[in-house]
Design a protein around this motif. Structure first.
Motif, PDB file in Angstrom:
ATOM      1  N   TYR A 141       0.838  -1.186   0.000  1.00 22.14           N
ATOM      2  CA  TYR A 141       0.000   0.000   0.000  1.00 22.14           C
ATOM      3  C   TYR A 141       0.881   1.246   0.000  1.00 22.14           C
ATOM      4  N   LEU A 142       0.503   2.229  -0.793  1.00 20.80           N
ATOM      5  CA  LEU A 142       1.059   3.573  -0.693  1.00 20.80           C
ATOM      6  C   LEU A 142      -0.074   4.498  -0.287  1.00 20.80           C
ATOM      7  N   ILE A 143       0.135   5.253   0.804  1.00 19.32           N
ATOM      8  CA  ILE A 143      -0.895   6.149   1.325  1.00 19.32           C
ATOM      9  C   ILE A 143      -0.363   7.569   1.284  1.00 19.32           C
ATOM     10  N   ALA A 144      -1.062   8.427   0.530  1.00 26.19           N
ATOM     11  CA  ALA A 144      -0.651   9.817   0.387  1.00 26.19           C
ATOM     12  C   ALA A 144      -1.725  10.734   0.963  1.00 26.19           C
ATOM     13  N   GLU A 145      -1.280  11.728   1.753  1.00 24.61           N
ATOM     14  CA  GLU A 145      -2.167  12.743   2.306  1.00 24.61           C
ATOM     15  C   GLU A 145      -1.496  14.098   2.160  1.00 24.61           C
ATOM     16  N   PRO A 146      -2.272  15.148   1.905  1.00 24.86           N
ATOM     17  CA  PRO A 146      -1.682  16.475   1.786  1.00 24.86           C
ATOM     18  C   PRO A 146      -0.894  16.862   3.041  1.00 24.86           C
ATOM     19  N   GLY A 147       0.299  17.363   2.828  1.00 25.33           N
ATOM     20  CA  GLY A 147       1.095  17.844   3.938  1.00 25.33           C
ATOM     21  C   GLY A 147       1.810  16.777   4.733  1.00 25.33           C
ATOM     22  N   ARG A 148       1.771  15.509   4.271  1.00 20.89           N
ATOM     23  CA  ARG A 148       2.427  14.432   5.005  1.00 20.89           C
ATOM     24  C   ARG A 148       3.264  13.582   4.052  1.00 20.89           C
ATOM     25  N   ASP A 149       4.280  12.917   4.606  1.00 17.11           N
ATOM     26  CA  ASP A 149       5.073  12.007   3.788  1.00 17.11           C
ATOM     27  C   ASP A 149       4.212  10.841   3.313  1.00 17.11           C
ATOM     28  N   ILE A 150       4.559  10.308   2.153  1.00 17.99           N
ATOM     29  CA  ILE A 150       3.897   9.098   1.670  1.00 17.99           C
ATOM     30  C   ILE A 150       4.296   7.929   2.564  1.00 17.99           C
ATOM     31  N   THR A 151       3.307   7.133   2.943  1.00 16.10           N
ATOM     32  CA  THR A 151       3.536   5.972   3.809  1.00 16.10           C
ATOM     33  C   THR A 151       3.425   4.692   2.989  1.00 16.10           C
ATOM     34  N   HIS A 152       4.326   3.765   3.242  1.00 12.37           N
ATOM     35  CA  HIS A 152       4.292   2.455   2.598  1.00 12.37           C
ATOM     36  C   HIS A 152       4.024   1.394   3.655  1.00 12.37           C
ATOM     37  N   LEU A 153       2.987   0.594   3.434  1.00 11.17           N
ATOM     38  CA  LEU A 153       2.683  -0.544   4.294  1.00 11.17           C
ATOM     39  C   LEU A 153       2.677  -1.804   3.432  1.00 11.17           C
ATOM     40  N   SER A 154       3.072  -2.922   4.023  1.00 12.37           N
ATOM     41  CA  SER A 154       3.034  -4.175   3.272  1.00 12.37           C
ATOM     42  C   SER A 154       2.619  -5.307   4.190  1.00 12.37           C
ATOM     43  N   GLU A 155       2.076  -6.344   3.592  1.00 14.50           N
ATOM     44  CA  GLU A 155       1.652  -7.526   4.345  1.00 14.50           C
ATOM     45  C   GLU A 155       1.782  -8.740   3.444  1.00 14.50           C
ATOM     46  N   SER A 156       1.881  -9.913   4.067  1.00 12.27           N
ATOM     47  CA  SER A 156       1.916 -11.175   3.335  1.00 12.27           C
ATOM     48  C   SER A 156       0.966 -12.152   4.001  1.00 12.27           C
ATOM     49  N   HIS A 157       0.286 -12.932   3.204  1.00 13.63           N
ATOM     50  CA  HIS A 157      -0.641 -13.935   3.721  1.00 13.63           C
ATOM     51  C   HIS A 157      -0.439 -15.248   2.976  1.00 13.63           C
ATOM     52  N   LEU A 158      -0.630 -16.344   3.690  1.00 10.62           N
ATOM     53  CA  LEU A 158      -0.613 -17.673   3.099  1.00 10.62           C
ATOM     54  C   LEU A 158      -2.008 -18.253   3.298  1.00 10.62           C
ATOM     55  N   ILE A 159      -2.733 -18.469   2.198  1.00 16.76           N
ATOM     56  CA  ILE A 159      -4.133 -18.895   2.263  1.00 16.76           C
ATOM     57  C   ILE A 159      -4.253 -20.243   1.561  1.00 16.76           C
ATOM     58  N   THR A 160      -4.725 -21.233   2.287  1.00 16.42           N
ATOM     59  CA  THR A 160      -4.712 -22.607   1.790  1.00 16.42           C
ATOM     60  C   THR A 160      -5.729 -22.823   0.676  1.00 16.42           C
ATOM     61  N   LEU A 161      -5.293 -23.532  -0.345  1.00 17.33           N
ATOM     62  CA  LEU A 161      -6.156 -23.898  -1.473  1.00 17.33           C
ATOM     63  C   LEU A 161      -6.757 -25.286  -1.205  1.00 17.33           C
ATOM     64  N   PHE A 162      -7.772 -25.334  -0.364  1.00 23.26           N
ATOM     65  CA  PHE A 162      -8.434 -26.599  -0.077  1.00 23.26           C
ATOM     66  C   PHE A 162      -9.278 -27.034  -1.276  1.00 23.26           C
ATOM     67  N   GLU A 163      -9.310 -28.325  -1.521  1.00 25.14           N
ATOM     68  CA  GLU A 163     -10.233 -28.876  -2.500  1.00 25.14           C
ATOM     69  C   GLU A 163     -11.675 -28.710  -1.993  1.00 25.14           C
ATOM     70  N   ARG A 164     -12.596 -28.617  -2.912  1.00 24.78           N
ATOM     71  CA  ARG A 164     -14.012 -28.558  -2.521  1.00 24.78           C
ATOM     72  C   ARG A 164     -14.362 -29.744  -1.631  1.00 24.78           C
ATOM     73  N   ALA A 165     -13.851 -30.924  -1.970  1.00 21.30           N
ATOM     74  CA  ALA A 165     -14.161 -32.128  -1.192  1.00 21.30           C
ATOM     75  C   ALA A 165     -13.649 -32.023   0.236  1.00 21.30           C
ATOM     76  N   ALA A 166     -12.557 -31.296   0.454  1.00 21.00           N
ATOM     77  CA  ALA A 166     -12.023 -31.143   1.817  1.00 21.00           C
ATOM     78  C   ALA A 166     -12.992 -30.332   2.679  1.00 21.00           C
ATOM     79  N   TYR A 167     -13.564 -29.268   2.100  1.00 17.83           N
ATOM     80  CA  TYR A 167     -14.577 -28.506   2.837  1.00 17.83           C
ATOM     81  C   TYR A 167     -15.773 -29.395   3.149  1.00 17.83           C
ATOM     82  N   GLU A 168     -16.213 -30.149   2.154  1.00 13.52           N
ATOM     83  CA  GLU A 168     -17.402 -30.981   2.352  1.00 13.52           C
ATOM     84  C   GLU A 168     -17.156 -32.041   3.419  1.00 13.52           C
TER      85      GLU A 168
END
Length: 248
Positions: free
Chosen positions: A193-220
């Motif tokens: 993310y880059l966040i810009a506001e008048p009169g302030r420095d630009i802020t950089h935020l970052s995140e990482s996520h690991l999201i499992t790819l379950f098969e439909r049958a696994a949910y069922e």
């Protein structure tokens, strides 16, 4: 420019928790419509449903609209920062602190929901089973319904997908760029993310996520092991479908 990096296990915290609503609503996510659709689904399965628990409720935007339909609508959220926002948004509701894998509340509900693919943060089928077991354990003894919005299935995930959006809200200009890649049986998503506001420095935020790819049958299987008869509905709020389970 200031930069903040979040570890994968931190989830939505700090500045990103505060940006969450601006970004997703700016991208067109309609929480009111989604909540109305979920409420209609719940009452179709459980006529007269009066109580609901929204697991991984985030900042409480679904909860805000669900509270207008059900006599009691409560939330459960792991992230303290997200939970604080949800509680502030829904002062009359209870927003519980808890992990979907092991929460134990001293009550049951007509419906338990888990939206926006939060269930994908379960790391394996054991954790998926644990979460569905907890959902089922919090249904009213006379019957109830569990509604879960899954993450992509392995067959529907697009490796290498890049998402980008720019949102202007609350005097901020927010640029969000994401990149998703396949990592084992999961989606690894890096978001900046880059966040810009008048009169302030630009802020950089970052995140990482690991999201499992379950098969439909696994949910069922997880629904069935929790004692729930399950059906899969195509479409859903994000195009990833919905799983709907009722007591067998």
């Amino acid at each position: 420019m200031t930069t903040t990096d979040l570890r994968p296990d931190q989830g939505y915290t700090g500045g990103i928790a505060r940006l969450y609503d601006l970004v997703h609503q700016g991208k067109g996510k309609d929480y009111a419509r989604e909540a109305a659709d979920v409420a209609a689904l719940v009452t179709a399965k459980v006529p007269g449903a009066r109580t609901l628990l929204d697991v991984a409720c985030g900042t409480g935007l679904h909860l805000e609209h669900l509270g207008a339909v059900f006599d009691t609508a409560e939330g459960l959220e792991l992230s303290p920062d997200m939970r604080e926002i949800a509680q502030r948004r829904n002062p009359a509701a209870t927003v519980h602190a808890g992990d979907m894998r092991d929460f134990a509340l001293d009550r049951t509900y007509s419906a338990v929901t888990c939206m926006f693919s939060s269930i994908g943060h379960m790391r394996d089928e054991d954790e998926l089973d644990a979460a569905l077991g907890r959902f089922a354990a919090h249904l009213d003894p006379a019957g109830g319904v569990v509604v879960v919005e899954p993450w992509w299935f392995p067959q529907t995930f697009t490796p290498g997908f890049v998402g980008a959006s720019i949102v202007e809200a609350e005097g901020k200009t927010i640029s969000r760029v994401s990149h998703s890649r396949l990592e084992g049986d999961a989606t690894h998503i890096d978001v900046h993310y880059l966040i810009a506001e008048p009169g302030r420095d630009i802020t950089h935020l970052s995140e990482s996520h690991l999201i499992t790819l379950f098969e439909r049958a696994a949910y069922e299987r997880a629904f069935e092991r929790a004692g729930l008869e399950v059906e899969f509905q195509e479409g859903g709020p994000s195009g990833r479908g919905l799983f709907v389970g009722v007591r067998a």
